[in-house]
Design an enzyme around this catalytic site. Structure first.
Site, PDB file in Angstrom:
ATOM      1  NE  ARG A 108      -3.593  -2.609   2.238  1.00 54.05           N
ATOM      2  CZ  ARG A 108      -4.235  -3.214   3.232  1.00 54.05           C
ATOM      3  NH1 ARG A 108      -4.061  -2.806   4.489  1.00 54.05           N
ATOM      4  NH2 ARG A 108      -5.062  -4.219   2.975  1.00 54.05           N
TER       5      ARG A 108
ATOM      6  NE  ARG B  93       1.567  -2.844  -6.028  1.00 61.20           N
ATOM      7  CZ  ARG B  93       0.670  -3.798  -5.822  1.00 61.20           C
ATOM      8  NH1 ARG B  93       1.029  -5.079  -5.921  1.00 61.20           N
ATOM      9  NH2 ARG B  93      -0.585  -3.515  -5.513  1.00 61.20           N
TER      10      ARG B  93
ATOM     11  CB  SER C 289      16.000  31.408   8.722  1.00 64.44           C
ATOM     12  OG  SER C 289      16.775  31.555   9.894  1.00 64.44           O
TER      13      SER C 289
ATOM     14  CE  LYS D  66      19.747  30.774   5.278  1.00 65.77           C
ATOM     15  NZ  LYS D  66      20.469  29.696   5.996  1.00 65.77           N
TER      16      LYS D  66
ATOM     17  CG  ASN E 133      16.941  28.087   4.807  1.00 68.77           C
ATOM     18  OD1 ASN E 133      17.949  28.670   4.449  1.00 68.77           O
ATOM     19  ND2 ASN E 133      16.416  28.234   6.019  1.00 68.77           N
TER      20      ASN E 133
ATOM     21  NE  ARG F 110       7.789 -17.552  14.379  1.00 61.97           N
ATOM     22  CZ  ARG F 110       7.159 -18.720  14.394  1.00 61.97           C
ATOM     23  NH1 ARG F 110       7.250 -19.509  15.460  1.00 61.97           N
ATOM     24  NH2 ARG F 110       6.456 -19.123  13.368  1.00 61.97           N
TER      25      ARG F 110
END
Length: 443
Positions: A122, A186, A278, A284, A286, A317
Protein backbone atom coordinates in the site's frame (compact mmCIF):
# COMPACT_ATOMS: atom_id res chain seq x y z
CA UNK A 1 -10.73 1.45 15.53
CA UNK A 2 -9.06 3.62 18.16
CA UNK A 3 -5.40 4.41 17.67
CA UNK A 4 -2.52 4.63 20.05
CA UNK A 5 -1.18 8.10 20.76
CA UNK A 6 -0.03 8.74 17.20
CA UNK A 7 3.55 9.24 16.13
CA UNK A 8 2.80 12.54 14.42
CA UNK A 9 6.35 13.00 13.15
CA UNK A 10 7.29 15.93 15.37
CA UNK A 11 10.98 15.29 14.66
CA UNK A 12 10.40 13.84 11.20
CA UNK A 13 9.29 16.65 8.86
CA UNK A 14 10.49 14.55 5.94
CA UNK A 15 7.51 12.21 6.24
CA UNK A 16 5.09 14.01 8.55
CA UNK A 17 1.74 14.57 6.88
CA UNK A 18 2.69 12.49 3.83
CA UNK A 19 0.46 9.78 2.35
CA UNK A 20 3.12 7.29 3.50
CA UNK A 21 2.71 8.48 7.08
CA UNK A 22 -0.93 7.43 7.06
CA UNK A 23 -0.17 4.19 5.21
CA UNK A 24 2.39 3.13 7.86
CA UNK A 25 0.66 4.40 11.01
CA UNK A 26 -0.24 2.15 13.92
CA UNK A 27 -3.84 2.27 12.70
CA UNK A 28 -2.73 1.18 9.23
CA UNK A 29 -0.69 -1.68 10.66
CA UNK A 30 -3.58 -2.75 12.85
CA UNK A 31 -5.85 -2.68 9.81
CA UNK A 32 -3.37 -4.84 7.90
CA UNK A 33 -3.17 -7.36 10.76
CA UNK A 34 -6.97 -7.61 10.82
CA UNK A 35 -7.10 -7.92 7.04
CA UNK A 36 -4.59 -10.77 7.25
CA UNK A 37 -6.62 -12.58 9.89
CA UNK A 38 -9.90 -12.20 8.02
CA UNK A 39 -8.34 -13.36 4.75
CA UNK A 40 -7.05 -16.49 6.44
CA UNK A 41 -10.54 -17.54 7.48
CA UNK A 42 -11.92 -16.73 4.03
CA UNK A 43 -9.17 -18.77 2.37
CA UNK A 44 -10.00 -21.76 4.57
CA UNK A 45 -13.67 -21.36 3.75
CA UNK A 46 -12.85 -21.25 0.03
CA UNK A 47 -11.16 -24.65 0.38
CA UNK A 48 -13.97 -26.12 2.49
CA UNK A 49 -11.96 -25.99 5.73
CA UNK A 50 -14.30 -23.54 7.44
CA UNK A 51 -17.97 -22.61 7.04
CA UNK A 52 -18.76 -19.63 4.82
CA UNK A 53 -20.60 -18.19 7.80
CA UNK A 54 -17.33 -18.20 9.76
CA UNK A 55 -15.58 -16.29 6.99
CA UNK A 56 -18.39 -13.75 6.94
CA UNK A 57 -18.40 -13.39 10.72
CA UNK A 58 -14.62 -13.00 11.06
CA UNK A 59 -14.45 -10.51 8.18
CA UNK A 60 -17.27 -8.44 9.64
CA UNK A 61 -15.67 -8.45 13.08
CA UNK A 62 -12.29 -7.47 11.63
CA UNK A 63 -13.91 -4.55 9.84
CA UNK A 64 -15.89 -3.40 12.84
CA UNK A 65 -13.12 -1.06 13.92
CA UNK A 66 -13.57 -1.74 17.62
CA UNK A 67 -9.91 -2.46 18.45
CA UNK A 68 -7.57 -0.38 20.57
CA UNK A 69 -4.07 -0.19 19.13
CA UNK A 70 -2.54 1.25 22.28
CA UNK A 71 -4.02 -1.44 24.48
CA UNK A 72 -2.87 -4.15 22.07
CA UNK A 73 0.64 -2.64 21.95
CA UNK A 74 0.96 -2.68 25.74
CA UNK A 75 -0.34 -6.23 26.01
CA UNK A 76 2.01 -7.35 23.22
CA UNK A 77 4.92 -7.17 25.65
CA UNK A 78 3.80 -10.41 27.24
CA UNK A 79 4.28 -12.48 24.07
CA UNK A 80 6.62 -10.22 22.12
CA UNK A 81 4.29 -9.43 19.23
CA UNK A 82 0.89 -7.78 18.71
CA UNK A 83 -0.87 -10.75 17.14
CA UNK A 84 -1.38 -12.64 20.40
CA UNK A 85 -3.54 -9.95 22.07
CA UNK A 86 -5.17 -9.06 18.76
CA UNK A 87 -6.31 -12.64 18.21
CA UNK A 88 -7.82 -12.68 21.68
CA UNK A 89 -9.75 -9.49 20.97
CA UNK A 90 -10.87 -10.59 17.51
CA UNK A 91 -11.99 -13.99 18.78
CA UNK A 92 -14.01 -12.29 21.51
CA UNK A 93 -15.57 -9.93 18.97
CA UNK A 94 -16.55 -12.80 16.65
CA UNK A 95 -17.80 -14.77 19.63
CA UNK A 96 -19.99 -17.83 19.84
CA UNK A 97 -19.93 -20.49 17.18
CA UNK A 98 -17.37 -18.92 14.83
CA UNK A 99 -14.81 -17.55 17.26
CA UNK A 100 -12.70 -20.76 17.07
CA UNK A 101 -12.09 -20.14 13.35
CA UNK A 102 -10.05 -17.01 14.07
CA UNK A 103 -6.33 -17.59 13.39
CA UNK A 104 -6.92 -21.32 13.08
CA UNK A 105 -3.70 -23.15 12.16
CA UNK A 106 -1.61 -20.01 11.82
CA UNK A 107 1.23 -18.63 13.89
CA UNK A 108 1.87 -15.04 14.88
CA UNK A 109 4.65 -14.63 12.33
CA UNK A 110 2.31 -15.57 9.50
CA UNK A 111 0.08 -12.64 10.37
CA UNK A 112 2.79 -10.09 11.16
CA UNK A 113 4.73 -10.87 7.98
CA UNK A 114 1.63 -10.82 5.81
CA UNK A 115 0.44 -7.57 7.39
CA UNK A 116 3.88 -6.07 6.84
CA UNK A 117 3.68 -7.01 3.17
CA UNK A 118 0.22 -5.42 2.93
CA UNK A 119 1.51 -2.20 4.50
CA UNK A 120 4.51 -2.25 2.17
CA UNK A 121 2.38 -2.79 -0.96
CA UNK A 122 0.00 0.00 0.00
CA UNK A 123 2.88 2.37 0.73
CA UNK A 124 4.84 1.46 -2.39
CA UNK A 125 1.80 2.30 -4.50
CA UNK A 126 1.92 5.81 -3.04
CA UNK A 127 5.67 6.03 -3.62
CA UNK A 128 5.25 4.98 -7.25
CA UNK A 129 2.67 7.70 -7.80
CA UNK A 130 5.03 10.38 -6.48
CA UNK A 131 7.96 8.97 -8.46
CA UNK A 132 5.73 9.31 -11.50
CA UNK A 133 5.14 12.99 -10.72
CA UNK A 134 8.86 13.52 -10.27
CA UNK A 135 9.71 11.76 -13.52
CA UNK A 136 7.19 13.86 -15.44
CA UNK A 137 8.55 17.11 -13.99
CA UNK A 138 12.13 16.13 -14.80
CA UNK A 139 11.18 15.16 -18.34
CA UNK A 140 9.72 18.61 -18.82
CA UNK A 141 12.84 20.29 -17.41
CA UNK A 142 15.13 18.18 -19.57
CA UNK A 143 13.19 19.02 -22.72
CA UNK A 144 12.95 22.74 -21.91
CA UNK A 145 16.67 23.00 -21.13
CA UNK A 146 17.97 20.57 -23.74
CA UNK A 147 20.41 23.22 -24.98
CA UNK A 148 20.89 25.29 -21.82
CA UNK A 149 24.65 25.29 -21.34
CA UNK A 150 26.14 25.33 -17.86
CA UNK A 151 29.45 24.47 -16.23
CA UNK A 152 30.11 20.82 -15.63
CA UNK A 153 31.79 20.34 -12.28
CA UNK A 154 34.16 17.57 -11.23
CA UNK A 155 35.75 17.40 -7.77
CA UNK A 156 33.92 20.71 -7.02
CA UNK A 157 35.68 22.63 -9.84
CA UNK A 158 34.63 23.70 -13.32
CA UNK A 159 35.47 20.93 -15.78
CA UNK A 160 33.94 21.26 -19.25
CA UNK A 161 30.52 22.62 -20.28
CA UNK A 162 27.43 20.46 -20.08
CA UNK A 163 23.73 21.23 -20.32
CA UNK A 164 21.07 21.45 -17.66
CA UNK A 165 18.90 19.31 -19.91
CA UNK A 166 21.37 16.45 -19.67
CA UNK A 167 21.61 16.86 -15.91
CA UNK A 168 17.82 16.75 -15.55
CA UNK A 169 17.67 13.76 -17.90
CA UNK A 170 20.19 11.99 -15.71
CA UNK A 171 18.13 12.70 -12.61
CA UNK A 172 15.07 11.34 -14.41
CA UNK A 173 16.95 8.18 -15.36
CA UNK A 174 17.69 7.50 -11.70
CA UNK A 175 14.09 8.14 -10.74
CA UNK A 176 12.95 5.69 -13.41
CA UNK A 177 15.45 3.14 -12.13
CA UNK A 178 13.95 3.59 -8.67
CA UNK A 179 10.42 3.27 -10.07
CA UNK A 180 11.31 0.05 -11.86
CA UNK A 181 12.86 -1.47 -8.74
CA UNK A 182 9.95 -0.43 -6.54
CA UNK A 183 7.47 -1.82 -9.07
CA UNK A 184 9.29 -5.13 -9.40
CA UNK A 185 9.50 -5.61 -5.63
CA UNK A 186 5.92 -4.47 -5.05
CA UNK A 187 4.64 -7.05 -7.56
CA UNK A 188 6.80 -9.83 -6.12
CA UNK A 189 5.82 -9.53 -2.46
CA UNK A 190 4.18 -12.74 -1.23
CA UNK A 191 1.81 -13.62 1.56
CA UNK A 192 3.33 -15.68 4.37
CA UNK A 193 1.71 -18.81 5.70
CA UNK A 194 3.49 -21.75 7.23
CA UNK A 195 2.11 -22.43 10.68
CA UNK A 196 4.17 -23.03 13.78
CA UNK A 197 7.40 -24.14 12.03
CA UNK A 198 6.69 -23.68 8.34
CA UNK A 199 5.31 -27.16 7.66
CA UNK A 200 1.57 -26.27 7.39
CA UNK A 201 0.99 -29.24 9.74
CA UNK A 202 -1.86 -27.65 11.72
CA UNK A 203 -3.93 -27.10 8.59
CA UNK A 204 -3.68 -30.79 7.85
CA UNK A 205 -4.75 -31.53 11.41
CA UNK A 206 -7.81 -29.32 10.83
CA UNK A 207 -8.82 -31.37 7.81
CA UNK A 208 -6.90 -30.06 4.79
CA UNK A 209 -6.08 -32.95 2.48
CA UNK A 210 -3.56 -30.75 0.66
CA UNK A 211 -2.33 -28.03 3.02
CA UNK A 212 -0.02 -26.68 0.29
CA UNK A 213 -3.09 -25.29 -1.51
CA UNK A 214 -3.87 -22.95 1.36
CA UNK A 215 -1.06 -20.39 0.95
CA UNK A 216 -2.13 -19.74 -2.65
CA UNK A 217 -5.76 -19.31 -1.61
CA UNK A 218 -4.64 -17.00 1.18
CA UNK A 219 -2.59 -14.90 -1.23
CA UNK A 220 -5.56 -14.61 -3.61
CA UNK A 221 -7.73 -13.24 -0.83
CA UNK A 222 -5.15 -10.53 -0.19
CA UNK A 223 -4.16 -9.73 -3.75
CA UNK A 224 -0.58 -10.82 -3.08
CA UNK A 225 1.74 -13.25 -4.80
CA UNK A 226 1.54 -16.86 -3.68
CA UNK A 227 4.72 -17.94 -1.89
CA UNK A 228 6.74 -20.82 -3.27
CA UNK A 229 7.64 -21.81 0.28
CA UNK A 230 6.88 -20.42 3.70
CA UNK A 231 9.52 -17.67 4.08
CA UNK A 232 9.47 -17.21 7.83
CA UNK A 233 13.26 -17.64 7.94
CA UNK A 234 13.93 -17.12 4.22
CA UNK A 235 13.83 -13.33 4.26
CA UNK A 236 14.26 -12.55 0.58
CA UNK A 237 11.07 -10.42 0.43
CA UNK A 238 12.30 -8.19 3.26
CA UNK A 239 15.79 -7.93 1.79
CA UNK A 240 14.31 -6.99 -1.58
CA UNK A 241 12.21 -4.32 0.11
CA UNK A 242 15.28 -2.98 1.87
CA UNK A 243 17.22 -2.81 -1.37
CA UNK A 244 14.60 -1.05 -3.47
CA UNK A 245 13.83 1.46 -0.72
CA UNK A 246 17.47 2.28 -0.06
CA UNK A 247 18.06 2.69 -3.79
CA UNK A 248 15.04 4.97 -4.16
CA UNK A 249 16.25 7.12 -1.28
CA UNK A 250 19.70 7.37 -2.84
CA UNK A 251 18.34 8.15 -6.30
CA UNK A 252 16.24 10.99 -4.94
CA UNK A 253 19.17 12.03 -2.77
CA UNK A 254 21.29 12.57 -5.88
CA UNK A 255 18.73 15.04 -7.21
CA UNK A 256 18.53 16.80 -3.86
CA UNK A 257 22.30 17.00 -3.41
CA UNK A 258 22.76 18.56 -6.83
CA UNK A 259 20.01 21.08 -6.16
CA UNK A 260 21.55 21.96 -2.79
CA UNK A 261 24.86 22.69 -4.51
CA UNK A 262 23.39 24.63 -7.41
CA UNK A 263 21.12 26.64 -5.10
CA UNK A 264 23.97 28.00 -2.96
CA UNK A 265 23.99 31.79 -2.77
CA UNK A 266 27.34 31.93 -4.58
CA UNK A 267 26.06 29.73 -7.43
CA UNK A 268 22.29 30.38 -7.62
CA UNK A 269 21.79 28.46 -10.86
CA UNK A 270 18.58 26.91 -9.54
CA UNK A 271 16.16 27.63 -6.71
CA UNK A 272 13.34 25.76 -5.04
CA UNK A 273 9.95 27.07 -6.01
CA UNK A 274 9.12 28.06 -2.45
CA UNK A 275 12.01 27.99 -0.04
CA UNK A 276 11.64 27.62 3.69
CA UNK A 277 12.18 30.40 6.18
CA UNK A 278 14.63 30.78 9.04
CA UNK A 279 13.73 31.42 12.68
CA UNK A 280 16.56 33.95 12.95
CA UNK A 281 17.26 35.32 9.46
CA UNK A 282 14.26 36.85 7.66
CA UNK A 283 16.08 37.11 4.32
CA UNK A 284 16.57 33.37 3.87
CA UNK A 285 14.69 31.05 1.53
CA UNK A 286 16.17 27.70 2.43
CA UNK A 287 16.04 24.70 0.06
CA UNK A 288 13.97 22.73 2.55
CA UNK A 289 12.61 20.04 0.22
CA UNK A 290 16.12 19.16 -0.93
CA UNK A 291 17.39 19.17 2.64
CA UNK A 292 14.76 16.70 3.81
CA UNK A 293 15.37 14.38 0.85
CA UNK A 294 19.12 14.48 1.50
CA UNK A 295 18.49 13.58 5.14
CA UNK A 296 16.41 10.57 4.09
CA UNK A 297 19.15 9.43 1.70
CA UNK A 298 21.66 9.49 4.55
CA UNK A 299 19.48 7.47 6.91
CA UNK A 300 18.19 4.84 4.50
CA UNK A 301 21.37 2.75 4.02
CA UNK A 302 21.75 2.14 7.75
CA UNK A 303 18.12 1.08 8.10
CA UNK A 304 18.52 -1.26 5.13
CA UNK A 305 21.65 -2.70 6.73
CA UNK A 306 19.63 -3.81 9.75
CA UNK A 307 17.20 -5.62 7.46
CA UNK A 308 20.02 -7.29 5.54
CA UNK A 309 21.56 -8.31 8.87
CA UNK A 310 18.33 -10.08 9.77
CA UNK A 311 18.79 -12.49 6.86
CA UNK A 312 20.91 -14.60 9.20
CA UNK A 313 17.87 -16.01 10.98
CA UNK A 314 18.40 -19.20 12.97
CA UNK A 315 16.07 -22.18 13.23
CA UNK A 316 12.41 -21.94 12.20
CA UNK A 317 11.86 -18.67 14.04
CA UNK A 318 14.76 -16.55 15.20
CA UNK A 319 14.96 -14.92 18.59
CA UNK A 320 15.45 -11.26 17.72
CA UNK A 321 16.30 -11.20 14.01
CA UNK A 322 12.64 -11.17 12.98
CA UNK A 323 11.71 -8.65 15.65
CA UNK A 324 14.60 -6.39 14.61
CA UNK A 325 13.01 -5.89 11.18
CA UNK A 326 9.77 -4.24 12.20
CA UNK A 327 10.75 -0.68 13.09
CA UNK A 328 13.56 -0.18 10.53
CA UNK A 329 11.29 -1.36 7.74
CA UNK A 330 8.52 1.00 8.75
CA UNK A 331 11.05 3.82 9.07
CA UNK A 332 12.33 3.05 5.57
CA UNK A 333 8.84 3.08 4.10
CA UNK A 334 8.12 6.38 5.80
CA UNK A 335 11.42 7.97 4.78
CA UNK A 336 11.09 6.99 1.15
CA UNK A 337 7.41 7.88 1.05
CA UNK A 338 8.20 11.32 2.43
CA UNK A 339 11.21 11.77 0.15
CA UNK A 340 9.13 10.84 -2.90
CA UNK A 341 6.50 13.40 -1.93
CA UNK A 342 9.17 16.06 -1.41
CA UNK A 343 10.89 15.18 -4.69
CA UNK A 344 7.65 15.64 -6.60
CA UNK A 345 7.13 19.06 -5.02
CA UNK A 346 10.78 20.01 -5.54
CA UNK A 347 10.97 19.14 -9.22
CA UNK A 348 7.54 20.50 -10.09
CA UNK A 349 8.48 23.89 -8.65
CA UNK A 350 12.21 24.05 -9.46
CA UNK A 351 13.31 27.36 -10.95
CA UNK A 352 16.20 27.23 -13.41
CA UNK A 353 18.30 30.39 -13.94
CA UNK A 354 19.73 29.84 -17.39
CA UNK A 355 21.23 33.33 -17.51
CA UNK A 356 23.28 32.65 -14.39
CA UNK A 357 24.48 29.37 -15.84
CA UNK A 358 25.66 31.22 -18.94
CA UNK A 359 27.48 33.80 -16.84
CA UNK A 360 29.25 31.08 -14.92
CA UNK A 361 30.61 29.57 -18.11
CA UNK A 362 32.80 32.66 -18.36
CA UNK A 363 34.17 32.59 -14.81
CA UNK A 364 37.41 30.97 -15.96
CA UNK A 365 37.84 33.47 -18.84
CA UNK A 366 37.42 30.73 -21.44
CA UNK A 367 39.61 28.08 -19.81
CA UNK A 368 36.57 25.83 -19.43
CA UNK A 369 37.07 24.87 -23.10
CA UNK A 370 40.81 24.18 -22.81
CA UNK A 371 40.16 20.49 -23.52
CA UNK A 372 38.64 21.40 -26.88
CA UNK A 373 41.40 23.87 -27.70
CA UNK A 374 44.06 21.28 -26.89
CA UNK A 375 42.57 18.93 -29.44
CA UNK A 376 41.96 21.60 -32.09
CA UNK A 377 45.32 23.35 -31.77
CA UNK A 378 47.30 20.11 -31.72
CA UNK A 379 46.37 19.56 -35.35
CA UNK A 380 47.75 23.02 -36.21
CA UNK A 381 50.72 23.40 -33.86
CA UNK A 382 51.51 19.85 -32.84
CA UNK A 383 50.63 18.42 -29.43
CA UNK A 384 53.71 19.67 -27.53
CA UNK A 385 53.51 23.23 -28.84
CA UNK A 386 49.73 23.40 -28.30
CA UNK A 387 50.09 22.26 -24.70
CA UNK A 388 52.88 24.69 -23.98
CA UNK A 389 50.97 27.61 -25.51
CA UNK A 390 47.77 26.88 -23.64
CA UNK A 391 49.65 26.48 -20.36
CA UNK A 392 51.28 29.87 -20.87
CA UNK A 393 48.05 31.59 -21.88
CA UNK A 394 46.16 30.04 -18.99
CA UNK A 395 48.51 31.76 -16.58
CA UNK A 396 48.09 35.05 -18.44
CA UNK A 397 44.28 34.90 -18.37
CA UNK A 398 44.38 35.03 -14.58
CA UNK A 399 47.33 37.42 -14.30
CA UNK A 400 45.98 39.91 -16.85
CA UNK A 401 42.26 39.36 -16.38
CA UNK A 402 41.77 38.78 -20.08
CA UNK A 403 39.80 36.15 -21.95
CA UNK A 404 41.59 33.17 -23.41
CA UNK A 405 40.09 33.84 -26.83
CA UNK A 406 41.63 37.35 -26.91
CA UNK A 407 45.07 36.01 -26.11
CA UNK A 408 44.78 33.27 -28.71
CA UNK A 409 43.81 35.84 -31.35
CA UNK A 410 47.16 37.58 -30.80
CA UNK A 411 49.12 34.46 -31.75
CA UNK A 412 50.37 34.70 -35.37
CA UNK A 413 50.38 30.93 -35.70
CA UNK A 414 46.60 30.84 -35.26
CA UNK A 415 45.56 33.33 -37.90
CA UNK A 416 42.65 32.06 -39.94
CA UNK A 417 41.13 29.92 -37.17
CA UNK A 418 37.59 30.68 -35.99
CA UNK A 419 38.74 31.30 -32.43
CA UNK A 420 35.45 32.90 -31.35
CA UNK A 421 33.62 29.66 -32.10
CA UNK A 422 36.33 27.44 -30.62
CA UNK A 423 36.44 29.44 -27.40
CA UNK A 424 32.66 29.66 -26.92
CA UNK A 425 31.69 27.37 -24.03
CA UNK A 426 28.10 27.10 -25.22
CA UNK A 427 29.37 25.46 -28.42
CA UNK A 428 31.27 22.75 -26.58
CA UNK A 429 28.60 20.61 -25.02
CA UNK A 430 29.44 17.53 -27.05
CA UNK A 431 26.57 15.09 -27.52
CA UNK A 432 24.62 16.45 -24.55
CA UNK A 433 21.56 17.30 -26.63
CA UNK A 434 21.53 13.91 -28.36
CA UNK A 435 22.01 12.08 -25.07
CA UNK A 436 19.15 14.08 -23.56
CA UNK A 437 16.87 13.17 -26.46
CA UNK A 438 17.85 9.53 -26.11
CA UNK A 439 17.19 9.53 -22.38
CA UNK A 440 13.74 11.05 -22.90
CA UNK A 441 12.74 8.16 -25.15
CA UNK A 442 12.58 5.95 -22.05
CA UNK A 443 9.07 5.64 -20.65
Amino acid sequence: MTSAEPDAGLLAPGWAGSPAASATSDSAYLRALLDAEAALTRAQAALGLAPEEAATAVTAAARSGDFDARDIAVRARAGGNPVIPLVADLTKTVGGEYGPYVHRGATSQDIVDTATVLVAVRTLDLVRADLGRTEAALARLAAEHRDTAMPGRTLTQHAVPTTFGLKAAGWRSLVLDARDRVTAVRNSLPAQLGGAAGTLAAFGAYGATDPTALPAAYARELGLRAPELPWHTLRTPIADLAGCLAFAAGALGKVATDVLTLARTEIAEVAEGSGGGSSAMPHKANPVRSTLIAAAARRAPQLAATLYGSLAAEDERPAGAWHAEWEPLRDLLRLVGGAARDAAELTEGLRVHADVMREHLDLTHGLIVSERLSAELASVLGRARAKALLTELAKRTYAEGRRLGELLAEEPELKGLDLDSLADPARYTGAAATLTDRALERR
